[in-house]
Motif scaffolding. Structure first.
Motif, PDB file in Angstrom:
ATOM      1  N   MET A   1     -47.413  22.521  23.844  1.00 39.07           N
ATOM      2  CA  MET A   1     -47.525  21.827  25.102  1.00 39.07           C
ATOM      3  C   MET A   1     -47.485  22.792  26.287  1.00 39.07           C
ATOM      4  O   MET A   1     -47.855  22.418  27.379  1.00 39.07           O
ATOM      5  N   LYS A   2     -47.043  24.028  26.026  1.00 40.82           N
ATOM      6  CA  LYS A   2     -46.950  24.987  27.113  1.00 40.82           C
ATOM      7  C   LYS A   2     -48.333  25.332  27.666  1.00 40.82           C
ATOM      8  O   LYS A   2     -48.498  25.552  28.863  1.00 40.82           O
ATOM      9  N   SER A   3     -49.346  25.347  26.798  1.00 38.26           N
ATOM     10  CA  SER A   3     -50.690  25.687  27.265  1.00 38.26           C
ATOM     11  C   SER A   3     -51.279  24.591  28.149  1.00 38.26           C
ATOM     12  O   SER A   3     -52.221  24.834  28.896  1.00 38.26           O
ATOM     13  N   LEU A   4     -50.733  23.392  28.093  1.00 31.44           N
ATOM     14  CA  LEU A   4     -51.219  22.310  28.939  1.00 31.44           C
ATOM     15  C   LEU A   4     -50.745  22.454  30.385  1.00 31.44           C
ATOM     16  O   LEU A   4     -51.228  21.749  31.261  1.00 31.44           O
ATOM     17  N   ARG A   5     -49.838  23.378  30.644  1.00 30.42           N
ATOM     18  CA  ARG A   5     -49.372  23.619  32.019  1.00 30.42           C
ATOM     19  C   ARG A   5     -50.495  24.195  32.880  1.00 30.42           C
ATOM     20  O   ARG A   5     -50.450  24.100  34.095  1.00 30.42           O
ATOM     21  N   THR A   6     -51.492  24.807  32.247  1.00 34.62           N
ATOM     22  CA  THR A   6     -52.606  25.360  33.018  1.00 34.62           C
ATOM     23  C   THR A   6     -53.461  24.259  33.652  1.00 34.62           C
ATOM     24  O   THR A   6     -54.277  24.547  34.526  1.00 34.62           O
ATOM     25  N   ASP A  24     -61.784  24.937  32.207  1.00 36.98           N
ATOM     26  CA  ASP A  24     -62.545  25.023  30.967  1.00 36.98           C
ATOM     27  C   ASP A  24     -61.718  24.355  29.885  1.00 36.98           C
ATOM     28  O   ASP A  24     -60.550  24.694  29.691  1.00 36.98           O
ATOM     29  N   VAL A  25     -62.328  23.411  29.188  1.00 34.02           N
ATOM     30  CA  VAL A  25     -61.638  22.687  28.119  1.00 34.02           C
ATOM     31  C   VAL A  25     -62.253  23.156  26.803  1.00 34.02           C
ATOM     32  O   VAL A  25     -63.420  22.888  26.523  1.00 34.02           O
ATOM     33  N   LYS A  26     -61.460  23.867  26.024  1.00 32.96           N
ATOM     34  CA  LYS A  26     -61.922  24.461  24.764  1.00 32.96           C
ATOM     35  C   LYS A  26     -61.152  23.860  23.591  1.00 32.96           C
ATOM     36  O   LYS A  26     -60.361  22.939  23.745  1.00 32.96           O
ATOM     37  N   ASP A  27     -61.356  24.439  22.412  1.00 35.97           N
ATOM     38  CA  ASP A  27     -60.718  23.963  21.185  1.00 35.97           C
ATOM     39  C   ASP A  27     -59.193  23.973  21.290  1.00 35.97           C
ATOM     40  O   ASP A  27     -58.521  23.070  20.792  1.00 35.97           O
ATOM     41  N   SER A  28     -58.643  24.987  21.933  1.00 38.87           N
ATOM     42  CA  SER A  28     -57.183  25.113  22.019  1.00 38.87           C
ATOM     43  C   SER A  28     -56.556  23.937  22.770  1.00 38.87           C
ATOM     44  O   SER A  28     -55.416  23.565  22.499  1.00 38.87           O
ATOM     45  N   GLU A  31     -56.127  21.129  20.246  1.00 42.66           N
ATOM     46  CA  GLU A  31     -55.143  21.454  19.213  1.00 42.66           C
ATOM     47  C   GLU A  31     -53.747  20.999  19.612  1.00 42.66           C
ATOM     48  O   GLU A  31     -52.882  20.802  18.762  1.00 42.66           O
ATOM     49  N   GLU A  32     -53.505  20.819  20.898  1.00 47.77           N
ATOM     50  CA  GLU A  32     -52.202  20.365  21.388  1.00 47.77           C
ATOM     51  C   GLU A  32     -51.959  18.881  21.100  1.00 47.77           C
ATOM     52  O   GLU A  32     -50.826  18.421  21.176  1.00 47.77           O
ATOM     53  N   PHE A  33     -53.008  18.135  20.790  1.00 46.09           N
ATOM     54  CA  PHE A  33     -52.897  16.707  20.506  1.00 46.09           C
ATOM     55  C   PHE A  33     -53.101  16.491  19.011  1.00 46.09           C
ATOM     56  O   PHE A  33     -54.121  16.895  18.448  1.00 46.09           O
ATOM     57  N   ASP A  34     -52.126  15.820  18.386  1.00 43.66           N
ATOM     58  CA  ASP A  34     -52.113  15.709  16.930  1.00 43.66           C
ATOM     59  C   ASP A  34     -53.271  14.898  16.355  1.00 43.66           C
ATOM     60  O   ASP A  34     -53.895  15.311  15.393  1.00 43.66           O
ATOM     61  N   TYR A  35     -53.558  13.752  16.901  1.00 42.37           N
ATOM     62  CA  TYR A  35     -54.512  12.845  16.276  1.00 42.37           C
ATOM     63  C   TYR A  35     -55.774  12.681  17.122  1.00 42.37           C
ATOM     64  O   TYR A  35     -56.306  11.588  17.249  1.00 42.37           O
ATOM     65  N   SER A  36     -56.253  13.756  17.668  1.00 46.30           N
ATOM     66  CA  SER A  36     -57.419  13.702  18.539  1.00 46.30           C
ATOM     67  C   SER A  36     -58.700  13.487  17.736  1.00 46.30           C
ATOM     68  O   SER A  36     -58.869  14.042  16.649  1.00 46.30           O
ATOM     69  N   LEU A  37     -59.604  12.681  18.275  1.00 46.72           N
ATOM     70  CA  LEU A  37     -60.925  12.502  17.668  1.00 46.72           C
ATOM     71  C   LEU A  37     -61.750  13.773  17.791  1.00 46.72           C
ATOM     72  O   LEU A  37     -62.598  14.058  16.957  1.00 46.72           O
ATOM     73  N   LYS A  39     -61.970  17.841  17.924  1.00 44.33           N
ATOM     74  CA  LYS A  39     -61.258  19.051  17.508  1.00 44.33           C
ATOM     75  C   LYS A  39     -61.867  20.301  18.143  1.00 44.33           C
ATOM     76  O   LYS A  39     -61.169  21.257  18.439  1.00 44.33           O
ATOM     77  N   LYS A  40     -63.195  20.284  18.332  1.00 43.39           N
ATOM     78  CA  LYS A  40     -63.886  21.430  18.915  1.00 43.39           C
ATOM     79  C   LYS A  40     -64.645  20.962  20.147  1.00 43.39           C
ATOM     80  O   LYS A  40     -65.295  19.921  20.119  1.00 43.39           O
ATOM     81  N   ALA A  41     -64.575  21.768  21.200  1.00 48.85           N
ATOM     82  CA  ALA A  41     -65.253  21.386  22.442  1.00 48.85           C
ATOM     83  C   ALA A  41     -65.562  22.619  23.274  1.00 48.85           C
ATOM     84  O   ALA A  41     -64.897  23.647  23.164  1.00 48.85           O
ATOM     85  N   ASP A  42     -66.573  22.467  24.090  1.00 50.29           N
ATOM     86  CA  ASP A  42     -66.914  23.461  25.091  1.00 50.29           C
ATOM     87  C   ASP A  42     -67.295  22.672  26.340  1.00 50.29           C
ATOM     88  O   ASP A  42     -68.457  22.317  26.537  1.00 50.29           O
TER      89      ASP A  42
END
Length: 173
Positions: A1-6, A24-28, A31-37, A39-42
């Motif tokens: 959850m620390k990376s979501l502070r950005t 920029d919303v990437k794969d990482s 990854e912070e959300f457990d049950y996300s539809l 998984k990979k994004a750009d």
């Protein structure tokens, strides 16, 4: 959850008026959300923030591609999405609570984290039926799975002779 502070926007030092933020919303991120539809994004997110005396108006524009699995051939393919949403955050001394349309910010709040909103907007933009396009003719489509499905599909041959029981019912017309 620390990376979501950005994905936090500090609004205390901002002057009244319009401001723009880019993320920029990437794969990482997903990854912070457990049950996300997703998984990979750009994705590229541009947020136009308008600060007023009593509220913040956030206009989201999210564009890019997400990786989905085709519901028919099970191959992974890139799905282009374009999202335009608006969120209002109101300053209030008393805790009114959150609803779907207005976020309440207290006197001790000095920043707004938009990670949850980004996650929600992208997941809502995922198509209900994921399809990699023209069946078997895209570079992403798994042709062996499509061929196997076509072999296993049942092709019913309809008998063109009508059932004689229906003839008796047609006389009632």
């Amino acid at each position: 959850m620390k990376s979501l502070r950005t994905y936090s926007i500090p609004f205390t030092g901002l002057a009244l008026g319009k401001h723009q933020f880019e993320f920029d919303v990437k794969d990482s991120f997903f990854e912070e959300f457990d049950y996300s539809l997703v998984k990979k994004a750009d994705l590229k997110c541009v947020i136009d923030l308008e600060k007023q005396e009593t509220m913040l108006i956030l206009d989201f524009k999210i564009n890019g591609t997400i990786a989905l699995s085709c519901d028919k051939c099970l191959a992974e393919y890139p799905q282009t999405i374009a999202v335009a949403e608006q969120q209002i955050a109101k300053f209030s001394e008393e805790e009114i609570g959150e609803d779907d349309e207005i976020i309440t910010l207290g006197k001790n709040d000095h920043e707004i984290n938009v990670a949850g909103l980004l996650y929600e907007y992208v997941n809502v933009a995922v198509p209900f039926i994921a399809s990699c396009g023209d069946e078997g003719n895209t570079p992403y489509c798994d042709k062996t799975v499509i061929d196997s499905l076509n072999k296993l599909s049942v092709n019913e041959q309809k008998d063109e002779t009508p059932d004689p029981r229906w003839d008796a019912l047609k006389k009632f017309k």
